[in-house]
Design a protein around this motif. Structure first.
Motif, PDB file in Angstrom:
ATOM      1  N   ALA A 112      40.553  35.284  -7.147  1.00  9.09           N
ATOM      2  CA  ALA A 112      41.442  34.112  -7.543  1.00  9.09           C
ATOM      3  C   ALA A 112      42.028  33.340  -6.338  1.00  9.09           C
ATOM      4  CB  ALA A 112      42.615  34.771  -8.268  1.00  9.09           C
ATOM      5  N   ARG A 113      42.063  31.809  -6.677  1.00 11.53           N
ATOM      6  CA  ARG A 113      42.685  31.043  -5.734  1.00 11.53           C
ATOM      7  C   ARG A 113      44.117  31.318  -5.665  1.00 11.53           C
ATOM      8  NH1 ARG A 113      39.532  25.662  -7.656  1.00 11.53           N
ATOM      9  NH2 ARG A 113      39.778  26.627  -9.862  1.00 11.53           N
ATOM     10  N   PRO A 114      44.637  31.428  -4.447  1.00  9.55           N
ATOM     11  CA  PRO A 114      46.026  31.847  -4.406  1.00  9.55           C
ATOM     12  C   PRO A 114      47.015  30.560  -4.462  1.00  9.55           C
ATOM     13  CG  PRO A 114      44.981  32.090  -2.140  1.00  9.55           C
ATOM     14  CD  PRO A 114      43.957  31.948  -3.135  1.00  9.55           C
ATOM     15  N   VAL A 115      46.361  29.475  -3.961  1.00  8.72           N
ATOM     16  CA  VAL A 115      47.627  28.230  -4.261  1.00  8.72           C
ATOM     17  C   VAL A 115      47.768  28.144  -5.727  1.00  8.72           C
ATOM     18  CG1 VAL A 115      47.415  25.576  -4.082  1.00  8.72           C
ATOM     19  CG2 VAL A 115      46.262  27.209  -2.222  1.00  8.72           C
ATOM     20  N   PHE A 116      46.629  28.359  -6.646  1.00 10.90           N
ATOM     21  CA  PHE A 116      47.071  27.995  -8.084  1.00 10.90           C
ATOM     22  C   PHE A 116      48.171  29.159  -8.615  1.00 10.90           C
ATOM     23  CE2 PHE A 116      43.239  25.468  -7.469  1.00 10.90           C
ATOM     24  CZ  PHE A 116      43.700  24.464  -8.458  1.00 10.90           C
ATOM     25  N   LEU A 117      47.820  30.310  -8.055  1.00  7.79           N
ATOM     26  CA  LEU A 117      48.846  31.421  -8.463  1.00  7.79           C
ATOM     27  C   LEU A 117      50.316  31.162  -8.049  1.00  7.79           C
ATOM     28  CD1 LEU A 117      46.598  34.580  -7.680  1.00  7.79           C
ATOM     29  CD2 LEU A 117      46.987  33.437 -10.082  1.00  7.79           C
ATOM     30  N   LEU A 127      47.595  26.970 -14.807  1.00  7.05           N
ATOM     31  CA  LEU A 127      47.509  27.293 -13.451  1.00  7.05           C
ATOM     32  C   LEU A 127      46.657  28.607 -13.377  1.00  7.05           C
ATOM     33  CD1 LEU A 127      50.545  25.751 -12.022  1.00  7.05           C
ATOM     34  CD2 LEU A 127      48.423  24.726 -11.806  1.00  7.05           C
ATOM     35  N   VAL A 128      47.290  29.627 -13.991  1.00 13.02           N
ATOM     36  CA  VAL A 128      46.511  30.906 -13.749  1.00 13.02           C
ATOM     37  C   VAL A 128      45.007  30.907 -14.101  1.00 13.02           C
ATOM     38  CG1 VAL A 128      46.356  33.314 -14.432  1.00 13.02           C
ATOM     39  CG2 VAL A 128      48.586  32.153 -14.163  1.00 13.02           C
ATOM     40  N   ALA A 158      43.457  29.096 -11.484  1.00 14.10           N
ATOM     41  CA  ALA A 158      43.291  30.320 -10.364  1.00 14.10           C
ATOM     42  C   ALA A 158      41.990  30.954 -10.478  1.00 14.10           C
ATOM     43  CB  ALA A 158      44.404  31.016 -10.154  1.00 14.10           C
ATOM     44  N   ARG A 216      39.324  29.842 -11.990  1.00 12.13           N
ATOM     45  CA  ARG A 216      38.029  28.935 -12.383  1.00 12.13           C
ATOM     46  C   ARG A 216      37.634  28.848 -13.516  1.00 12.13           C
ATOM     47  NH1 ARG A 216      37.870  31.636  -7.430  1.00 12.13           N
ATOM     48  NH2 ARG A 216      37.407  30.221  -5.636  1.00 12.13           N
TER      49      ARG A 216
END
Length: 230
Positions: A10-15, A214-215, A218, A220
């Motif tokens: 997962a992309r941490p920025v979105f989390l 956003l999750v 994260a 994709r």
């Protein structure tokens, strides 16, 4: 094992952004609760409103009695701050009502956005029943608020019944309190107070929805506004 493995990618920025959006959502709910309390004549600091909301949610999710325990925490805490239990109870009810009205509106917007392609008849039935219940409760609250004497008679009758089990209850005092709270409910559901409460309730749900979106981002994936709202 598969789900934690997916989280590693997962992309941490979105989390992090989702976490912030959820914090803002809870803040908006606390502002909604504070606004309703103010309309009922009980002004509290934002910090106290936020603490009470978070504590109530926390207890409601962890105890077997759920919302009942959370409500007890809410009432007891505000009683310590000088707010009557009856006022707190009414504020909790009106806050839930405003939030539910906003939720039904969001569901309707989401359904329109999907153009009916991804929504089953079961969802439509549930939405129709919920909408009918909310409208009925809102009409009852406004009707009683417009006629405080009706609320007073209902309060005295209920207190008369309860007095058989608890002799210390004073029906006249309960009737007077019911009439006063009915008048305050009308002020909370009209004019600027109603507009402010509607804005906070909508912001609470929209930031909650943004957090969920956003999750998904994260991980994709982007299901789109309509399906997410529904």
């Amino acid at each position: 094992t598969r789900d934690p493995a997916a989280l590693r990618h997962a992309r941490p920025v979105f989390l992090v952004a989702a976490f912030v959006a959820q914090a803002i959502s809870l803040g908006c709910y606390a502002l909604l609760y504070r606004q309703v309390l103010a309309a009922l004549g009980a002004r509290v600091r934002f910090r106290l409103a936020a603490d009470v909301v978070l504590a109530s949610f926390f207890v409601s999710h962890l105890t077997p009695f759920g919302s009942a325990t959370g409500t007890l925490v809410n009432v007891n805490t505000l009683e310590g701050a000088g707010v009557e239990a009856a006022t707190t109870g009414e504020a909790i009810g009106l806050t839930s009502l405003m939030s539910t009205v906003a939720l039904i509106a969001l569901f309707g917007i989401g359904f329109v956005a999907t153009a009916g392609r991804h929504v089953s008849h079961t969802y439509l039935t549930i939405a129709g029943i919920a909408l009918g219940l909310v409208v009925a409760v809102l009409a009852a609250v406004l009707g009683i608020g417009a006629h405080p004497e009706i609320a007073g008679r209902a309060g005295r009758w209920a207190a008369g019944v309860a007095r058989h089990f608890r002799p210390s209850i004073d029906p006249e005092q309960v009737g007077e309190t019911s009439s006063r709270l009915a008048s305050l409910a009308r002020s909370a559901l009209t004019g600027r107070a109603f507009l402010a409460s509607s804005a906070f309730a909508s912001a609470d749900l929209l930031f909650d929805l943004l957090s969920l979106d956003l999750v998904f981002l994260a991980l994709r994936y982007q299901p789109g506004f309509g399906p997410l709202a529904v």
